[in-house]
Design an enzyme around this catalytic site. Structure first.
Site, PDB file in Angstrom:
ATOM      1  N   LYS A 153       0.848  -1.211   0.000  1.00  0.00           N
ATOM      2  CA  LYS A 153       0.000   0.000   0.000  1.00  0.00           C
ATOM      3  C   LYS A 153       0.881   1.259   0.000  1.00  0.00           C
ATOM      4  CE  LYS A 153      -3.935   2.276   1.133  1.00  0.00           C
ATOM      5  NZ  LYS A 153      -5.218   2.146   0.440  1.00  0.00           N
ATOM      6  N   ARG A 171      13.597  -0.082  10.177  1.00  0.00           N
ATOM      7  CA  ARG A 171      13.955   0.201  11.566  1.00  0.00           C
ATOM      8  C   ARG A 171      14.246  -1.097  12.279  1.00  0.00           C
ATOM      9  NH1 ARG A 171      10.181   3.557  15.834  1.00  0.00           N
ATOM     10  NH2 ARG A 171       8.939   1.643  15.862  1.00  0.00           N
ATOM     11  N   ASP A 216       7.944   7.910  23.640  1.00  0.00           N
ATOM     12  CA  ASP A 216       8.933   7.272  24.523  1.00  0.00           C
ATOM     13  C   ASP A 216       9.629   8.318  25.391  1.00  0.00           C
ATOM     14  OD1 ASP A 216       9.202   4.314  24.003  1.00  0.00           O
ATOM     15  OD2 ASP A 216       9.308   5.051  21.959  1.00  0.00           O
ATOM     16  N   HIS A 260       0.028   6.480   9.174  1.00  0.00           N
ATOM     17  CA  HIS A 260      -1.184   6.101   8.431  1.00  0.00           C
ATOM     18  C   HIS A 260      -1.202   6.842   7.094  1.00  0.00           C
ATOM     19  CE1 HIS A 260      -5.474   5.725   7.439  1.00  0.00           C
ATOM     20  NE2 HIS A 260      -5.468   4.664   8.237  1.00  0.00           N
ATOM     21  N   ASP A 277      18.439  41.858   5.155  1.00  0.00           N
ATOM     22  CA  ASP A 277      19.891  41.751   5.030  1.00  0.00           C
ATOM     23  C   ASP A 277      20.292  40.268   4.969  1.00  0.00           C
ATOM     24  OD1 ASP A 277      19.617  41.086   7.673  1.00  0.00           O
ATOM     25  OD2 ASP A 277      20.949  42.638   8.461  1.00  0.00           O
TER      26      ASP A 277
END
Ligand code: COA
Ligand code: MG
Length: 289
Positions: free
Chosen positions: A20, A66, A155, A222, A269
């Site tokens: 997906k 991960r 966490d 999601h 500037d």
């Protein structure tokens, strides 16, 4: 460095969600082996991710995975199972010291050498999600394999004993510490999740807040969060037009020997030129994605 406005996670054992993700035109697809995967599914996740890397066309989306945290006992096998399939980068969660990054980087380097891949071609992003991680940012951001920091707000709140609130005031110090450390070393700072994934207005609001603070992107969980988050981290047409006019007028005023000048009633500037160039860089990176 590639554009990482939205980094979408999905459980690494969920083939349907991985496929997906390929349809979503998201900057980064991060297949998870850590907290999104049940303990008894860890080896299934390794097999599914390897198959995805081997068989699927990720188009222009970055292929990340991960691994489990260092010290979990799973991290080495995670790396060794997946690295041969040549992901674009590895995410290591809950990093607390430079040594831990060094450990991961050495394993990646040995696989790069064994396969004749260029050194440091597999990039690394690390999660800062604990009090120790924030405290040691100064050394953590110095590692040459590192492209960015991912802030793990849920966490982190647990680690400092904070209560999560709607305003997220309890996360502000860590957010700014991460943004500042990343800015000092030219790294990307990628904001924490909005777990309330059915509330699209909220994710939009939180992404715009993160962009305002200086984050370069945000983690998402999601499909519905992808478009609002990528939009929040893409310069608007109005800000691109303004940046172009700053650059143009700046150049002509420089030639007239003036460093500071007025544009639309405001003093402009050098810092404004730098800001304008950054907006144009980001617009280009988003377009090239
Ligand atoms: N990546 C890709 N596709 C996803 C997705 C994700 N993270 N989350 C949901 N989808 C897909 C669903 O498979 C479904 O596809 P379909 O329309 O083809 O059937 C569609 O998007 C709608 O999903 P929905 O029914 O609204 O959500 P869900 O109940 O299937 O899943 C979650 C909700 C929170 C469990 C899911 O979004 C998820 O797993 N998110 C990632 C969690 C994670 O990885 N956590 C660890 C890192 S923080
Ligand atoms: Mg986490």
């Amino acid at each position: 460095m590639c554009s990482r406005r939205a980094l979408l996670y999905m459980p690494g054992d969920d083939w349907k969600k991985i496929t997906k993700a390929l349809t979503l035109d998201v900057d980064c697809i991060c297949m998870d082996m850590e907290d999104g995967v049940a303990l008894n599914q860890k080896s299934e996740a390794r097999i599914t991710i390897a198959k995805a890397l081997l068989e699927l066309d990720f188009g222009t989306s970055e292929k990340l995975l991960r691994i489990n945290a260092i010290g979990s006992g799973l991290e080495q096998d995670d790396l060794q199972a997946i690295l041969p399939y040549c992901p674009d980068g590895i995410v290591i969660p809950k990093i607390e010291s430079l040594d831990q990054i060094q450990w991961g980087s050495e394993i990646i380097k040995s696989v790069e050498l064994a396969n004749d891949w260029p050194l440091n071609s597999i990039r690394m992003l690390v999660g800062i999600e604990t009090a120790k991680g924030v405290l040691n940012l100064k050394e953590i951001v110095t590692h040459p394999r590192l492209d960015g920091i991912l802030f793990g707000g849920e966490d982190f709140a647990t680690s400092i004993g904070a209560t999560r609130t709607d305003s997220s005031i309890e996360l502000l110090y860590a957010r700014q510490a991460i943004i500042m450390a990343c800015a000092a070393y030219g790294l990307q700072a990628i904001d924490t999740l909005t777990i309330d994934f059915k509330d699209i207005e909220r994710v939009r609001r939180e992404a715009e807040f993160g962009a305002m603070l200086g984050f370069s992107g945000k983690q998402v969980i999601h499909p519905n969060q992808v478009a609002p988050v990528q939009a929040a981290f893409t310069p608007s047409d109005k800000s691109i037009a303004y940046a172009k006019s700053v650059v143009e007028v700046f150049e002509s005023r420089q030639q007239e020997g003036r460093g500071a000048f007025e544009l639309d009633g405001k003093m402009i500037d050098m810092p404004h030129l730098k800001k304008a160039l950054r907006v144009l860089d980001r617009a280009k990176a988003a377009e090239e994605k």
